[in-house]
Design an enzyme around this catalytic site. Structure first.
Site, PDB file in Angstrom:
ATOM      1  N   GLU A  84     -20.312  61.952  12.869  1.00 54.57           N
ATOM      2  CA  GLU A  84     -20.905  63.277  12.839  1.00 54.57           C
ATOM      3  C   GLU A  84     -20.060  64.311  13.590  1.00 54.57           C
ATOM      4  O   GLU A  84     -19.845  65.418  13.116  1.00 54.57           O
ATOM      5  CB  GLU A  84     -22.305  63.169  13.467  1.00 54.57           C
ATOM      6  CG  GLU A  84     -23.122  64.428  13.441  1.00 54.57           C
ATOM      7  CD  GLU A  84     -23.483  64.863  12.033  1.00 54.57           C
ATOM      8  OE1 GLU A  84     -23.323  64.052  11.105  1.00 54.57           O
ATOM      9  OE2 GLU A  84     -23.886  66.030  11.878  1.00 54.57           O
ATOM     10  N   ASP A  85     -19.564  63.927  14.757  1.00 53.07           N
ATOM     11  CA  ASP A  85     -18.983  64.922  15.666  1.00 53.07           C
ATOM     12  C   ASP A  85     -17.464  64.860  15.813  1.00 53.07           C
ATOM     13  O   ASP A  85     -16.885  65.693  16.514  1.00 53.07           O
ATOM     14  CB  ASP A  85     -19.589  64.773  17.071  1.00 53.07           C
ATOM     15  CG  ASP A  85     -21.071  65.117  17.076  1.00 53.07           C
ATOM     16  OD1 ASP A  85     -21.522  65.734  16.096  1.00 53.07           O
ATOM     17  OD2 ASP A  85     -21.757  64.758  18.033  1.00 53.07           O
TER      18      ASP A  85
END
Ligand code: MN
Length: 707
Positions: A84-85
């Site tokens: 996600e990051d």
């Protein structure tokens, strides 16, 4: 376990020393490698609190390590935010740490992207189901719960509005999921933190009230605990004895939902005893029952009969000093672990044997282990039924473009979705967009997708659609549409049939006076000639009857005054078959018989069945609002007792049933069969009479007779 509070800064070395107590050295090695990988990927990122990002995944891993989760779950926890990051892909994770870990991280990322926005309860329930549905591997949920728990612990860094949104989501979605999975410790903490963030003032007031109450009762409480410990020592029973804290959120909810005062909710002491084995549980129970008198009827043996989620314990309530009730729970260490960690405890049990990585198999394993606990409890089926709904859902949950959640059966396609939105949308759809990608209508949907329907003004259902519409609604509407496009065929057919029927009377259709035709249409409430032809063509009306009506309308207007009992056969001679005595509400057919007109039978009448598919048998149905009475035969088996016949007769007439005949048969010394013929209005009326008869104790059996 039980308590997840942690020191100021938790380091990877601390994690490893927890892991070394239950994992293989190579597994710990691999987890350490995942930590280094994650730390590098998140390098330079900071949490809102200001600390380096990697401390968050580390804390999440720690929560799972405290529950003794397996190596893949811990690895996934350390890496749960990298897809996600950071720029790391699922493929890289698969190469580095295996397919299982990659799938877990991907699953957690997908759940993280779901935002719960609606205030509605129903939406919350669907959302919970959707989360569970999307996470085919239950470990995804466990990692997600641990992630949420740590986020809740560090919530204070966020803006108030964001705080409240996350708190509400936690209370409405995540805490109930933890409960469903039997994870009390996590659920309790999520609720506590959620309550505090959502309603800070109510939380403080309640906390102060609990503290005051505890202060008032401390002396009494200590006395009880000391008495327990002493008695157990005398009997050489070793046990951990401790007072149980009531969860503020559950106190608050009870007060709110049941409109109780604080004192009404917070009125008992709760003590828990944890002992070595089952045998000792029952001995400890005996010990406390001799110390204080138990409240009758409040003892529960959840050891012999575990709760649906596998929970086991002995529960009893005692009259304590000054009559204060004391709630006592007694269980073994193993039961305590299950009670606190729920599903995660089952994981731990299995971690020894060789286990397959397939997600499904894990879930089944869990269900099986619960089922073992359930084996003697008799409600395993009910339990599995509820597990199936939540954990192996037969439904998929998708979003509309507006963010509403729609539930569809597993396997449902874009076409089903279109019809679920609206019949008109279904009838005019041409394609769907799944997550903005144009896709065919036949594409099966998966939970979490956003689905949009593309319609076109001239589009229409096609028969091939029936191959991939699976919901009843879609199939019904498609069939209905297909039937209507065949309308012109039905009209042609109906016109021919009517022409033929009139021909038998030597009249041609074009010779029928327009007024007569109109009068018939009015009477039958049809809009035009085509409607009449269509109904005849579709077999809903009978051509010969229409023909007779058209020819006889002038002479026999009296026919119009008779109540129309059977829909579509107006003006025809009707008889009700004696062999089965149909009454309004029974499924019926009409049998054309020469010289008798139409005879109405029950569909299940043996005489009708003997006729097989004869074309004299016509589908008919009762008209609405029928007036009149219809005979029905009832056999009543009664005990031989003076006055019982009078009672039965009274019961029937009390329900306004009109008895027209009574016969007796099959007498013996104990009982008698009585056959009544009763006039009733319809099935409902009959049911009322039967209900009244059933309330007579001497009535042993009731049967509706065919003839
Ligand atoms: Mn996270």
């Amino acid at each position: 376990m039980g308590n997840f509070s942690q020191p100021e800064r938790f380091l990877v070395s601390d994690l490893c020393s927890i892991l070394e107590t239950y994992l293989e050295p190579e597994e710990v090695q691999k987890i350490y490698r995942a930590y280094l990988f994650g730390a590098e990927a998140h390098e330079g990122q900071k949490r809102i609190s200001g600390e380096a990002y990697i401390f968050h995944p580390l804390a999440v891993a720690r929560i799972l390590a405290d529950m003794h989760m397996d190596a893949d779950s811990i690895t996934a926890a350390l890496l749960h935010d990298v897809i996600e990051d950071t720029s790391v892909t699922q493929e890289t994770l698969a190469k580095q740490f295996g397919e299982d870990v990659a799938l877990l991280v991907d699953g957690v990322s997908k759940l993280t992207n779901l935002k719960f926005d609606s205030k509605e309860e129903a939406q919350a329930a669907n959302f919970r189901k959707m989360l569970l549905a999307m996470a085919r591997d239950l470990r995804v949920i466990l990692v997600k719960l641990a992630d949420r728990l740590h986020n809740m612990r560090t919530l204070s860094a966020l803006r108030p509005d964001k705080k409240r949104r996350i708190a509400r989501e936690t209370l409405e979605i995540y805490a109930p999921i933890a409960q469903r999975l039997g994870m009390r410790a996590i659920r309790r903490e999520l609720e506590q933190l959620g309550f505090e963030a959502m309603y800070p003032i109510r939380y403080q007031v309640l906390q102060a009230a609990v503290k005051r109450k505890k202060g008032q009762r401390r002396e009494l409480m200590n006395k009880v605990e000391v008495a327990f410990v002493k008695r157990l020592e005398e009997l050489h029973i070793s046990a951990r004895v401790h007072g149980r804290e009531k969860n503020l959120w559950s106190i608050y909810r009870k007060m709110r939902d049941k409109r109780l005062s604080f004192n009404e909710v917070y009125d008992v002491f709760a003590i828990r005893m944890v002992v070595a084995d089952i045998d000792t549980c029952y001995r400890a129970l005996g010990a406390v029952h001799t110390l204080y008198k138990p409240v009758p009827g409040r003892f529960k043996d959840y050891i012999a009969i575990p709760k649906a989620n596998g929970y086991q314990s002995l529960h009893t309530i005692l009259f304590g000093p000054h009559g204060v009730p004391i709630e006592v729970q007694i269980r073994t260490e193993a039961m305590d672990r299950v009670a606190e960690a729920g599903i995660a405890a089952h994981w731990h049990y299995k971690s020894g044997d060789e286990y397959s990585s397939a997600a499904q198999q894990r879930a089944h394993q869990w269900a099986r282990s619960i089922m073992d606990l359930q084996r003697n409890s008799g409600n395993a089926l009910e339990f599995l039924e509820s597990v199936k709904v939540d954990l192996f859902p037969d439904e998929v949950y998708v979003f509309t473009p507006k963010g509403e959640i729609m539930a569809l059966p597993r396997g449902a396609t874009g076409l089903d979705f279109a019809y679920a939105v609206h019949t008109d949308i279904g009838n005019s759809c041409v394609a769907i967009k799944i997550d903005r990608q144009l896709s065919p209508l036949s594409t099966p949907l998966q939970s979490g997708q956003t689905v949009e329907v593309i319609t076109a003004p001239n589009a229409a259902p096609r028969s091939v659609w029936l191959n991939y519409a699976m919901t009843a609604k879609a199939r019904h509407n498609i069939r209905h549409y297909l039937k209507t496009i065949k309308e012109h065929e039905a009209i042609d057919q109906g016109r021919l049939l009517l022409q033929k029927a009139l021909g038998e009377e030597d009249v041609r259709l074009d010779e029928v006076a327009p007024e007569r035709m109109q009068a018939l249409l009015d009477r039958w409430q049809l809009t035009d000639r085509d409607a009449l032809y269509r109904e005849i063509g579709l077999g809903e009306r009978i051509a010969s009857i229409a023909a007779r009506e058209l020819l006889e309308l002038d002479q026999d207007t009296a026919a119009g005054d008779r109540p129309f009992v059977i829909h579509g056969v107006e003006g025809m001679v009707l008889n009700f078959a004696k062999c089965c005595s149909p009454i309004p509400g029974d499924p019926i057919v009409g049998v054309m018989s020469p010289g008798k007109g139409m005879v109405i039978h029950r569909t299940d009448c043996s005489n009708v069945r003997r006729m097989g598919g004869s074309d004299r048998v016509i589908a008919v149905e009762w008209a609405e609002d029928i007036e009149g009475e219809f005979p029905v035969n009832i056999r009543v088996l009664t005990a031989n007792q003076r006055g019982v016949l009078a009672q039965i007769a009274a019961a029937i007439s009390q329900q306004r049933g009109d008895i027209t005949n009574v016969t007796f048969s099959e007498r013996d010394t104990m009982s008698t069969n009585v056959n009544f013929t009763v006039n009733v209005r319809n099935r409902k009326h009959l049911a009322e009479i039967l209900r009244q008869l059933r309330s007579i104790p001497e009535v042993l059996k009731l049967t509706r007779l065919m003839g």
